[in-house]
Design a protein around this motif. Structure first.
Motif, mmCIF file in Angstrom:
data_model
loop_
_atom_site.group_PDB
_atom_site.id
_atom_site.type_symbol
_atom_site.label_atom_id
_atom_site.label_comp_id
_atom_site.label_asym_id
_atom_site.label_seq_id
_atom_site.Cartn_x
_atom_site.Cartn_y
_atom_site.Cartn_z
ATOM 1 N N MET A 1 0.725 -1.222 -0.110
ATOM 2 C CA MET A 1 -0.169 -0.020 -0.012
ATOM 3 C C MET A 1 1.007 1.384 0.108
ATOM 4 O O MET A 1 1.890 1.212 0.683
ATOM 5 C CB MET A 1 -1.029 0.120 1.321
ATOM 6 C CG MET A 1 -1.847 1.202 1.276
ATOM 7 S SD MET A 1 -2.971 1.249 2.584
ATOM 8 C CE MET A 1 -4.108 0.033 1.944
ATOM 9 N N LYS A 2 0.654 2.422 -0.807
ATOM 10 C CA LYS A 2 1.180 3.567 -0.887
ATOM 11 C C LYS A 2 1.199 4.127 0.624
ATOM 12 O O LYS A 2 0.373 3.935 1.355
ATOM 13 C CB LYS A 2 0.563 4.540 -1.789
ATOM 14 C CG LYS A 2 0.888 3.974 -3.234
ATOM 15 C CD LYS A 2 0.289 5.041 -4.196
ATOM 16 C CE LYS A 2 0.390 4.307 -5.747
ATOM 17 N NZ LYS A 2 -0.072 5.194 -6.603
ATOM 18 N N LYS A 3 2.700 4.990 0.733
ATOM 19 C CA LYS A 3 2.380 5.609 2.142
ATOM 20 C C LYS A 3 1.253 6.230 2.437
ATOM 21 O O LYS A 3 0.887 6.289 3.596
ATOM 22 C CB LYS A 3 3.786 6.152 2.320
ATOM 23 C CG LYS A 3 4.144 6.839 3.745
ATOM 24 C CD LYS A 3 5.616 7.273 3.772
ATOM 25 C CE LYS A 3 5.826 7.840 5.023
ATOM 26 N NZ LYS A 3 7.012 8.468 5.223
ATOM 27 N N THR A 4 1.221 7.357 1.503
ATOM 28 C CA THR A 4 -0.076 8.336 1.925
ATOM 29 C C THR A 4 -1.462 7.533 2.119
ATOM 30 O O THR A 4 -2.032 7.911 2.974
ATOM 31 C CB THR A 4 -0.256 9.092 0.625
ATOM 32 O OG1 THR A 4 -0.536 8.353 -0.615
ATOM 33 C CG2 THR A 4 0.950 10.020 0.459
ATOM 34 N N GLY A 70 6.368 -6.507 1.908
ATOM 35 C CA GLY A 70 5.271 -5.411 1.399
ATOM 36 C C GLY A 70 4.109 -5.498 2.545
ATOM 37 O O GLY A 70 3.134 -4.976 2.162
ATOM 38 N N PHE A 71 4.128 -6.142 3.788
ATOM 39 C CA PHE A 71 3.063 -6.253 4.551
ATOM 40 C C PHE A 71 3.359 -5.075 5.676
ATOM 41 O O PHE A 71 4.397 -4.958 6.026
ATOM 42 C CB PHE A 71 2.737 -7.668 5.178
ATOM 43 C CG PHE A 71 2.359 -8.609 4.211
ATOM 44 C CD1 PHE A 71 1.107 -8.712 4.315
ATOM 45 C CD2 PHE A 71 3.174 -9.440 3.733
ATOM 46 C CE1 PHE A 71 0.289 -9.767 3.303
ATOM 47 C CE2 PHE A 71 2.863 -10.592 2.633
ATOM 48 C CZ PHE A 71 1.356 -10.696 2.561
ATOM 49 N N THR A 72 2.319 -4.634 6.021
ATOM 50 C CA THR A 72 2.074 -3.648 7.152
ATOM 51 C C THR A 72 1.088 -3.773 8.087
ATOM 52 O O THR A 72 0.121 -4.171 7.631
ATOM 53 C CB THR A 72 2.066 -1.961 6.645
ATOM 54 O OG1 THR A 72 3.223 -1.689 5.721
ATOM 55 C CG2 THR A 72 2.116 -1.228 7.742
ATOM 56 N N THR A 101 -2.171 -5.087 5.926
ATOM 57 C CA THR A 101 -2.251 -4.429 4.747
ATOM 58 C C THR A 101 -1.139 -4.977 3.610
ATOM 59 O O THR A 101 0.074 -4.817 4.182
ATOM 60 C CB THR A 101 -2.332 -2.976 4.756
ATOM 61 O OG1 THR A 101 -3.549 -2.619 5.730
ATOM 62 C CG2 THR A 101 -2.638 -2.234 3.304
ATOM 63 N N HIS A 102 -1.506 -5.075 2.357
ATOM 64 C CA HIS A 102 -0.547 -5.393 1.344
ATOM 65 C C HIS A 102 -1.149 -4.881 0.038
ATOM 66 O O HIS A 102 -2.239 -4.688 -0.158
ATOM 67 C CB HIS A 102 -0.450 -6.863 1.274
ATOM 68 C CG HIS A 102 0.976 -7.189 0.313
ATOM 69 N ND1 HIS A 102 0.583 -7.349 -0.859
ATOM 70 C CD2 HIS A 102 2.001 -7.854 0.537
ATOM 71 C CE1 HIS A 102 1.750 -7.690 -1.581
ATOM 72 N NE2 HIS A 102 2.840 -8.064 -0.404
ATOM 73 N N ASP A 103 -0.243 -4.006 -0.674
ATOM 74 C CA ASP A 103 -0.406 -3.568 -1.850
ATOM 75 C C ASP A 103 -1.180 -4.606 -2.987
ATOM 76 O O ASP A 103 -2.177 -4.156 -3.430
ATOM 77 C CB ASP A 103 0.780 -3.047 -2.597
ATOM 78 C CG ASP A 103 1.165 -1.696 -2.312
ATOM 79 O OD1 ASP A 103 0.469 -0.843 -2.052
ATOM 80 O OD2 ASP A 103 2.456 -1.419 -2.667
ATOM 81 N N MET A 104 -0.858 -5.694 -2.827
ATOM 82 C CA MET A 104 -1.545 -6.803 -4.014
ATOM 83 C C MET A 104 -2.646 -7.476 -3.351
ATOM 84 O O MET A 104 -3.763 -7.798 -3.835
ATOM 85 C CB MET A 104 -0.388 -7.814 -4.412
ATOM 86 C CG MET A 104 -1.009 -8.807 -5.252
ATOM 87 S SD MET A 104 0.355 -9.938 -5.860
ATOM 88 C CE MET A 104 1.314 -8.890 -6.816
ATOM 89 N N ARG A 107 -6.482 -5.850 2.430
ATOM 90 C CA ARG A 107 -6.518 -5.452 3.922
ATOM 91 C C ARG A 107 -7.471 -6.132 4.682
ATOM 92 O O ARG A 107 -8.637 -6.235 4.277
ATOM 93 C CB ARG A 107 -6.694 -3.757 4.064
ATOM 94 C CG ARG A 107 -6.892 -3.482 5.434
ATOM 95 C CD ARG A 107 -6.996 -1.677 5.636
ATOM 96 N NE ARG A 107 -7.310 -1.381 6.944
ATOM 97 C CZ ARG A 107 -6.241 -1.523 8.105
ATOM 98 N NH1 ARG A 107 -5.106 -1.756 7.563
ATOM 99 N NH2 ARG A 107 -6.751 -0.889 9.042
ATOM 100 N N ALA A 108 -7.094 -6.589 5.709
ATOM 101 C CA ALA A 108 -7.958 -7.521 6.618
ATOM 102 C C ALA A 108 -7.841 -6.683 7.873
ATOM 103 O O ALA A 108 -6.534 -6.558 8.506
ATOM 104 C CB ALA A 108 -7.490 -8.949 6.676
ATOM 105 N N VAL A 109 -8.790 -6.784 8.673
ATOM 106 C CA VAL A 109 -8.937 -6.119 9.894
ATOM 107 C C VAL A 109 -9.718 -6.901 10.791
ATOM 108 O O VAL A 109 -10.602 -7.456 10.418
ATOM 109 C CB VAL A 109 -9.656 -4.710 10.160
ATOM 110 C CG1 VAL A 109 -9.722 -4.011 11.257
ATOM 111 C CG2 VAL A 109 -8.752 -3.908 8.707
ATOM 112 N N ALA A 110 -9.587 -7.058 12.126
ATOM 113 C CA ALA A 110 -10.236 -7.824 13.228
ATOM 114 C C ALA A 110 -10.345 -6.891 14.268
ATOM 115 O O ALA A 110 -9.483 -6.358 14.823
ATOM 116 C CB ALA A 110 -9.488 -8.910 13.862
#
Length: 327
Positions: A1-4, A70-72, A101-104, A107-110
């Motif tokens: 994911m882009k920084k912004t 690539g994961f944050t 979150t990953h660009d490709m 995004r998953a959230v719990a």
């Protein structure tokens, strides 16, 4: 994911209003920030008594960690503040989640979070003083705005420079609250963005123990522009079954806003909720509002909400005048 984009996610920038976070730490792929706002003013209540009021004050902490490939990973905790009274109930949980979150891969959230349903349905939920009420009727359990105990996934597919397709899905497990039992719940949201225009659809369903029936809703929305930047138009249409209560319902929210170059933002919004089973109007109101950024962190607001009449309560016009300070 882009920084912004990641920064927007972590700061909690949503349709629900302004967000601001001060970054306290940023080193070696890790960040930590604190944000929130205090909103205070005066206005009248349903009994026409003038009182000091607060509008959803909150404080939050946000952290991110680059874990490689690539994961944050990010975490957010947000609490509502009781700024009008002391005592033991000073804080209440609004949000609390961990995301990856990953660009490709998306995004998953719990945790307790803004739902994919709200991504579509919240496009008119913008002004500080008077905004979209029907989304919050039972949002924690039904996932119409902030959703408790939710696992969600989102992914945006870019098709050229100006067209994006957004996919969202959410799941909540069985739960009991307020004398009602909720079964497994699921929702899916689809939206498309093109040249400042966005259209979306979301579906939300799952059992609730009114009559051992599903609490289900379909919502359609459309918007143009960005709130607070020139012309902004948005509309939401929701068709619910056991969603606003133990009845079938139709709900509408629409807003037209225009912000001048000096940030003075004028808006007109309309909201209605119909009980289709009894053919009664539960809510019908319109609000005229203005907001102004004295500084990027200090905002003034004023609004007047006109009760257009319904079948369940007396007419109550409301007004509010105050300021919001972004922490």
């Amino acid at each position: 994911m882009k920084k912004t984009l990641l920064a927007s996610v972590i700061a909690g920038v949503t349709f629900a209003g302004q967000s601001f976070a001060v970054e306290l730490y940023n080193n070696d792929g890790s960040t930590f920030s604190v944000g929130g706002h205090i909103s205070m003013g005066v206005g009248n209540d349903a009994d026409d008594d003038v009182k000091v009021q607060s509008v959803s004050p909150r404080i939050n902490i946000n952290a991110t960690q680059d874990i490689g490939s690539g994961f944050t990973v990010d975490a957010k905790a947000e609490w509502g503040l009781n700024t009008l009274e002391g005592g033991d109930n000073s804080f209440s949980t609004r949000l609390g989640y961990i995301g990856i979150t990953h660009d490709m891969w998306g995004r998953a959230v719990a945790g307790t979070q803004w739902s994919p349903y709200y991504d579509v349905a919240g496009v008119a939920d913008m002004p500080i003083a008077f905004a979209n009420d029907f989304l919050y009727t039972n949002h924690y359990n039904l996932g119409s705005a902030r959703a408790e105990r939710m696992l969600s996934y989102r992914k945006t597919f870019m098709m050229g420079d100006n067209f994006g397709l957004n996919l969202g899905a959410g799941w909540q497990g069985k739960n009991s609250d307020g004398g009602l039992d909720y079964g497994n719940r699921g929702q899916i949201a689809l939206s498309a963005d093109f040249a400042g225009v966005s259209v979306g659809y979301a579906f939300n369903t799952g059992a609730v123990s009114y009559d051992n029936d599903d609490a289900m809703a379909n919502v359609l929305s459309a918007k143009f522009g960005s709130y607070g930047d020139g012309l902004y138009l948005a509309a939401v249409y929701e068709m619910g079954q056991q969603f606003q209560g133990n009845f079938d319902s139709t709900a509408i929210e629409a807003i037209a806003a225009f912000a001048l170059a000096n940030s003075l933002n004028f808006s007109l919004n309309y909201e209605s909720v119909e009980d289709d089973d009894s053919n009664e109007t539960l809510l019908s109101q319109m609000a005229l509002q203005v907001e102004y950024n004295f500084t990027p962190k200090f905002i003034g607001y004023a609004g007047y909400e006109i009760d257009l009449g319904d079948d369940v309560s007396s007419d109550d016009n409301l007004y509010a005048l105050g300021v919001r300070y972004l922490l």
